[in-house]
Design a protein around this motif. Structure first.
Motif, PDB file in Angstrom:
ATOM      1  N   ALA A 191       0.823  -1.210   0.000  1.00  0.00           N
ATOM      2  CA  ALA A 191       0.000   0.000   0.000  1.00  0.00           C
ATOM      3  C   ALA A 191       0.859   1.263   0.000  1.00  0.00           C
ATOM      4  CB  ALA A 191      -0.928  -0.003   1.215  1.00  0.00           C
ATOM      5  N   ILE A 192       1.948   1.248   0.762  1.00  0.00           N
ATOM      6  CA  ILE A 192       2.839   2.411   0.821  1.00  0.00           C
ATOM      7  C   ILE A 192       3.513   2.632  -0.523  1.00  0.00           C
ATOM      8  CG2 ILE A 192       4.954   3.302   1.857  1.00  0.00           C
ATOM      9  CD1 ILE A 192       2.456   3.533   3.633  1.00  0.00           C
ATOM     10  N   ILE A 193       3.944   1.563  -1.153  1.00  0.00           N
ATOM     11  CA  ILE A 193       4.556   1.686  -2.480  1.00  0.00           C
ATOM     12  C   ILE A 193       3.564   2.266  -3.475  1.00  0.00           C
ATOM     13  CG2 ILE A 193       5.392   0.333  -4.455  1.00  0.00           C
ATOM     14  CD1 ILE A 193       6.856  -1.433  -2.426  1.00  0.00           C
ATOM     15  N   ALA A 194       2.300   1.849  -3.393  1.00  0.00           N
ATOM     16  CA  ALA A 194       1.278   2.371  -4.298  1.00  0.00           C
ATOM     17  C   ALA A 194       1.100   3.874  -4.127  1.00  0.00           C
ATOM     18  CB  ALA A 194      -0.045   1.641  -4.069  1.00  0.00           C
ATOM     19  N   VAL A 195       1.076   4.352  -2.884  1.00  0.00           N
ATOM     20  CA  VAL A 195       0.947   5.786  -2.620  1.00  0.00           C
ATOM     21  C   VAL A 195       2.146   6.536  -3.198  1.00  0.00           C
ATOM     22  CG1 VAL A 195       0.923   7.559  -0.811  1.00  0.00           C
ATOM     23  CG2 VAL A 195      -0.496   5.507  -0.571  1.00  0.00           C
ATOM     24  N   CYS A 196       3.339   6.015  -2.966  1.00  0.00           N
ATOM     25  CA  CYS A 196       4.546   6.694  -3.441  1.00  0.00           C
ATOM     26  C   CYS A 196       4.645   6.680  -4.968  1.00  0.00           C
ATOM     27  CB  CYS A 196       5.778   6.059  -2.803  1.00  0.00           C
ATOM     28  SG  CYS A 196       5.927   6.399  -1.036  1.00  0.00           S
ATOM     29  N   ARG A 197       4.184   5.616  -5.606  1.00  0.00           N
ATOM     30  CA  ARG A 197       4.167   5.587  -7.071  1.00  0.00           C
ATOM     31  C   ARG A 197       3.194   6.636  -7.613  1.00  0.00           C
ATOM     32  NH1 ARG A 197       4.324  -0.950  -8.000  1.00  0.00           N
ATOM     33  NH2 ARG A 197       6.551  -1.111  -8.515  1.00  0.00           N
ATOM     34  N   LYS A 198       2.075   6.755  -6.956  1.00  0.00           N
ATOM     35  CA  LYS A 198       1.058   7.718  -7.397  1.00  0.00           C
ATOM     36  C   LYS A 198       1.608   9.137  -7.383  1.00  0.00           C
ATOM     37  CE  LYS A 198      -3.500   9.483  -5.959  1.00  0.00           C
ATOM     38  NZ  LYS A 198      -4.596   9.318  -4.953  1.00  0.00           N
ATOM     39  N   HIS A 199       2.424   9.451  -6.375  1.00  0.00           N
ATOM     40  CA  HIS A 199       2.924  10.822  -6.208  1.00  0.00           C
ATOM     41  C   HIS A 199       4.406  10.958  -6.586  1.00  0.00           C
ATOM     42  CE1 HIS A 199      -0.729  12.294  -4.240  1.00  0.00           C
ATOM     43  NE2 HIS A 199      -0.784  11.118  -3.629  1.00  0.00           N
ATOM     44  N   TYR A 200       5.001   9.925  -7.186  1.00  0.00           N
ATOM     45  CA  TYR A 200       6.389   9.962  -7.646  1.00  0.00           C
ATOM     46  C   TYR A 200       7.358  10.289  -6.506  1.00  0.00           C
ATOM     47  CZ  TYR A 200       3.921  10.156 -12.098  1.00  0.00           C
ATOM     48  OH  TYR A 200       3.081   9.885 -13.143  1.00  0.00           O
ATOM     49  N   ILE A 201       7.175   9.616  -5.373  1.00  0.00           N
ATOM     50  CA  ILE A 201       8.016   9.837  -4.203  1.00  0.00           C
ATOM     51  C   ILE A 201       9.020   8.691  -4.085  1.00  0.00           C
ATOM     52  CG2 ILE A 201       8.081  10.104  -1.697  1.00  0.00           C
ATOM     53  CD1 ILE A 201       6.734  12.420  -3.120  1.00  0.00           C
ATOM     54  N   PRO A 202      10.330   8.960  -4.160  1.00  0.00           N
ATOM     55  CA  PRO A 202      11.318   7.902  -3.939  1.00  0.00           C
ATOM     56  C   PRO A 202      11.308   7.440  -2.480  1.00  0.00           C
ATOM     57  CG  PRO A 202      12.290   9.836  -5.012  1.00  0.00           C
ATOM     58  CD  PRO A 202      10.952  10.246  -4.497  1.00  0.00           C
ATOM     59  N   ILE A 203      11.674   6.185  -2.271  1.00  0.00           N
ATOM     60  CA  ILE A 203      11.688   5.586  -0.934  1.00  0.00           C
ATOM     61  C   ILE A 203      13.114   5.190  -0.569  1.00  0.00           C
ATOM     62  CG2 ILE A 203      10.836   3.711   0.529  1.00  0.00           C
ATOM     63  CD1 ILE A 203       8.430   3.493  -1.382  1.00  0.00           C
ATOM     64  N   ILE A 204      13.517   5.521   0.644  1.00  0.00           N
ATOM     65  CA  ILE A 204      14.778   5.039   1.206  1.00  0.00           C
ATOM     66  C   ILE A 204      14.427   3.912   2.172  1.00  0.00           C
ATOM     67  CG2 ILE A 204      16.845   5.637   2.520  1.00  0.00           C
ATOM     68  CD1 ILE A 204      16.221   8.596   1.752  1.00  0.00           C
ATOM     69  N   GLU A 205      14.843   2.691   1.870  1.00  0.00           N
ATOM     70  CA  GLU A 205      14.572   1.546   2.737  1.00  0.00           C
ATOM     71  C   GLU A 205      15.825   1.220   3.540  1.00  0.00           C
ATOM     72  OE1 GLU A 205      13.017  -3.106   2.546  1.00  0.00           O
ATOM     73  OE2 GLU A 205      13.779  -2.150   0.733  1.00  0.00           O
ATOM     74  N   ASP A 206      15.753   1.418   4.840  1.00  0.00           N
ATOM     75  CA  ASP A 206      16.861   1.117   5.740  1.00  0.00           C
ATOM     76  C   ASP A 206      16.639  -0.282   6.318  1.00  0.00           C
ATOM     77  OD1 ASP A 206      18.845   1.014   7.654  1.00  0.00           O
ATOM     78  OD2 ASP A 206      18.566   3.077   8.316  1.00  0.00           O
ATOM     79  N   ASP A 207      17.516  -1.217   5.970  1.00  0.00           N
ATOM     80  CA  ASP A 207      17.320  -2.616   6.350  1.00  0.00           C
ATOM     81  C   ASP A 207      18.504  -3.135   7.167  1.00  0.00           C
ATOM     82  OD1 ASP A 207      15.754  -4.980   6.319  1.00  0.00           O
ATOM     83  OD2 ASP A 207      16.992  -5.815   4.714  1.00  0.00           O
ATOM     84  N   VAL A 208      18.977  -2.355   8.125  1.00  0.00           N
ATOM     85  CA  VAL A 208      20.169  -2.739   8.875  1.00  0.00           C
ATOM     86  C   VAL A 208      19.923  -3.944   9.792  1.00  0.00           C
ATOM     87  CG1 VAL A 208      21.208  -0.449   8.800  1.00  0.00           C
ATOM     88  CG2 VAL A 208      19.675  -1.052  10.696  1.00  0.00           C
ATOM     89  N   PHE A 209      18.637  -4.254  10.085  1.00  0.00           N
ATOM     90  CA  PHE A 209      18.332  -5.398  10.949  1.00  0.00           C
ATOM     91  C   PHE A 209      17.858  -6.620  10.157  1.00  0.00           C
ATOM     92  CE2 PHE A 209      17.332  -1.516  13.431  1.00  0.00           C
ATOM     93  CZ  PHE A 209      18.311  -1.639  14.400  1.00  0.00           C
ATOM     94  N   GLY A 210      17.973  -6.559   8.827  1.00  0.00           N
ATOM     95  CA  GLY A 210      17.424  -7.607   7.976  1.00  0.00           C
ATOM     96  C   GLY A 210      17.947  -8.990   8.279  1.00  0.00           C
ATOM     97  N   GLU A 211      19.227  -9.106   8.680  1.00  0.00           N
ATOM     98  CA  GLU A 211      19.807 -10.429   8.939  1.00  0.00           C
ATOM     99  C   GLU A 211      19.523 -10.932  10.347  1.00  0.00           C
ATOM    100  OE1 GLU A 211      23.232 -12.148   7.345  1.00  0.00           O
ATOM    101  OE2 GLU A 211      23.860 -10.338   6.282  1.00  0.00           O
ATOM    102  N   LEU A 212      18.705 -10.221  11.105  1.00  0.00           N
ATOM    103  CA  LEU A 212      18.362 -10.637  12.469  1.00  0.00           C
ATOM    104  C   LEU A 212      16.880 -10.985  12.555  1.00  0.00           C
ATOM    105  CD1 LEU A 212      20.415  -7.978  14.468  1.00  0.00           C
ATOM    106  CD2 LEU A 212      21.070 -10.328  13.909  1.00  0.00           C
ATOM    107  N   ASP A 213      16.374 -11.696  11.541  1.00  0.00           N
ATOM    108  CA  ASP A 213      14.967 -12.072  11.433  1.00  0.00           C
ATOM    109  C   ASP A 213      14.778 -13.482  11.983  1.00  0.00           C
ATOM    110  OD1 ASP A 213      12.319 -12.524  10.650  1.00  0.00           O
ATOM    111  OD2 ASP A 213      12.569 -11.346   8.817  1.00  0.00           O
ATOM    112  N   PHE A 214      13.829 -13.643  12.927  1.00  0.00           N
ATOM    113  CA  PHE A 214      13.598 -14.943  13.533  1.00  0.00           C
ATOM    114  C   PHE A 214      12.715 -15.866  12.686  1.00  0.00           C
ATOM    115  CE2 PHE A 214      14.148 -12.830  17.953  1.00  0.00           C
ATOM    116  CZ  PHE A 214      15.525 -12.893  17.797  1.00  0.00           C
ATOM    117  N   SER A 215      12.183 -15.370  11.594  1.00  0.00           N
ATOM    118  CA  SER A 215      11.340 -16.191  10.727  1.00  0.00           C
ATOM    119  C   SER A 215      11.698 -15.900   9.273  1.00  0.00           C
ATOM    120  CB  SER A 215       9.859 -15.902  10.989  1.00  0.00           C
ATOM    121  OG  SER A 215       9.577 -14.530  10.779  1.00  0.00           O
ATOM    122  N   SER A 216      10.917 -16.436   8.334  1.00  0.00           N
ATOM    123  CA  SER A 216      11.181 -16.181   6.913  1.00  0.00           C
ATOM    124  C   SER A 216      10.947 -14.704   6.627  1.00  0.00           C
ATOM    125  CB  SER A 216      10.257 -17.032   6.041  1.00  0.00           C
ATOM    126  OG  SER A 216      10.501 -18.410   6.279  1.00  0.00           O
TER     127      SER A 216
END
Length: 474
Positions: A272-297
């Motif tokens: 849903a957030i991506i859809a809003v940003c596409r509608k208004h041409y807003i770039p997204i910065i995704e900060d994923d510094v904790f990505g490798e500390l996921d307890f599930s898939s």
């Protein structure tokens, strides 16, 4: 206290602004303190009431004070990092006190020196949990050879292994993309702000967000807008209103184990957030510094859902600690090459040595085993922490820990003030109250990974003491 230097040639309203900011930064005025009424301030300063009103309105717009009809004027309680410096007259700017940290953090840093303090504020693994690796001995000729393989975007083998792992772990395709090595994720954020935004422009983020605690925005004159969230993440309707009203240039998100709340944004909300940003041409910065500390898939990254719209930030510091200060930006090739050129112009090189160490660690046959052992220990500490605080659920709401380093606790009773959080410091429990990240005063971030079983028992005893003191104030 409320006097002006009449020999100063700066306009009177600017002198008042500078003086009140200085009083706040030096601690003479603390968050929540009331200022004298406008009429009294005018009399104390010996100026027209309109001059005082002008100064106070400027201070409101810069985030230093709040004014409410019937409640008077007080020092702002939250969002210390998003307060702005007045951008006028070089001489006055040079005379101003350098931007000071939040007063609570000043006290916290003092308590850190105590040997029996429990530091649950620091955003890193404890040293005992950082994986151990054997690094190969290196001759000087090897260093020179590595430098020859280092271009404007970083050491080529390190880029290669990071891209390989991003594809294997998250399905992130690097076709049409490039990766820029940075000295940690904070340098990546700073580089984006300095290169892609101009003074006066606005970036949006979650509310609360650790961005509000960073001293990046004030010197750049960039505004930071917080967007309301629920348990699934940032609210699309609130984001769209803010985009329209505030002319947002970028959206910064920490969707996986958000700092400070530890929240995991749902897949439906990501879409849903991506859809809003596409509608208004807003770039997204995704900060994923904790990505490798996921307890599930892991859920699909924003980068996999909208590759050309998302700049992806990663870091190794949450795994390897601050010694290997390596991060990266992944984005469309043209954008990354422009950022790399800007990085060179700013003369902010990323040293070859941490790049070599990072490359060696990621390619080590021990990496997979060490990471699995780390995740096993973090899961054990998650269970132990939740059990140790089971007694407190009537007084504190605890967010379920699904990965990352943080948990988020919210007080269930009477409104808390900033001063109430001093009880934690007095008990040598160094936590991160929500007012460091928003205007809220009811919650706190705790790094649950930093306590072994003995420390957890000490924490529980001190936490009971603080809880009882807070309940007595009801």
């Amino acid at each position: 206290m409320w006097q002006l230097d009449r020999s100063d040639k700066a306009p009177l309203f600017q002198q008042i602004i500078a003086q009140i900011i200085r009083y706040i930064q030096e601690g003479q005025l603390t968050p929540g303190d009331k200022l004298p009424p406008e009429r009294k301030l005018a009399a104390l300063y010996g100026v027209n009431r309109s001059t005082v009103n002008h100064a106070l309105e400027e201070l409101v717009s810069l985030g230093w004070i709040t004014r409410r009809q019937g409640s008077g004027t007080e020092v702002a309680k939250g969002r210390w990092g998003s307060r702005q410096a007045p951008q006028y007259q070089w001489q006055l700017l040079l005379r101003q006190t350098p931007f000071a940290p939040d007063p609570y953090l000043s006290g916290l840093n003092t308590w850190k020196a105590e040997p029996d303090a429990l530091d649950l504020y620091t955003g890193e693994l404890p040293a005992s949990l950082i994986p151990d690796f054997r690094f190969p001995a290196m001759r000087w000729e090897n260093i020179l050879a590595a430098e020859r393989r280092t271009g404007p975007t970083g050491y080529a083998p390190l880029k290669e292994i990071i891209l390989q792992r991003l594809f294997e772990n998250y399905g992130i395709d690097s076709t049409g993309q490039d990766l820029l090595i940075t000295s940690g994720s904070s340098q990546g954020i700073s580089l984006i702000l300095q290169t892609l935004l101009a003074p006066g422009e606005t970036i949006a983020t979650e509310e609360p967000s650790f961005l509000f605690s960073l001293p990046l925005f004030q010197p750049l004159g960039i505004h930071l807008e917080g967007i309301a969230c629920d348990e699934e993440g940032i609210l699309p309707e609130a984001l769209e209103r803010c985009i329209i009203q505030k002319k947002i240039r970028f959206l910064y998100l920490n969707p996986t184990f958000q700092n400070p709340t530890g929240r995991l944004m749902s897949l439906v909300r990501r879409q849903a957030i991506i859809a809003v940003c596409r509608k208004h041409y807003i770039p997204i910065i995704e900060d994923d510094v904790f990505g490798e500390l996921d307890f599930s898939s892991p859920l699909p990254k924003l980068k996999t859902l909208a590759a050309d719209q998302v700049i992806y930030l990663g870091s190794l510091s949450k795994i390897f600690g601050p010694s290997i200060k390596i991060g990266w930006l992944l984005g469309p090739k043209d954008l990354i090459h422009n950022l790399a050129a800007a990085k060179q112009r700013m003369d902010v090189e990323t040293n070859i040595f941490p790049q070599l160490l990072a490359d060696s660690a990621l390619r080590s046959p021990e990496y997979t085993t060490n990471h699995a052992q780390l995740m096993t220990e973090l899961k054990r500490r998650r269970v132990a922490f939740s059990e140790a605080l089971s007694f407190a659920t009537a007084d504190w709401q605890l967010r379920k820990i699904r990965g990352g380093l943080y948990t988020w606790l919210t007080w269930r009773h009477q409104p808390l003030t900033r001063r109430d959080w001093e009880y934690f410091l007095q008990e040598k429990l160094l936590v991160a109250p929500s007012f460091l990240f928003s205007n809220d005063t009811m919650s706190m971030r705790i790094n649950y990974t930093r306590m072994d079983p003995d420390q957890l028992q000490v924490f529980a005893r001190r936490f009971i003491t603080v809880t009882e003191k807070l309940k007595q104030k009801e």
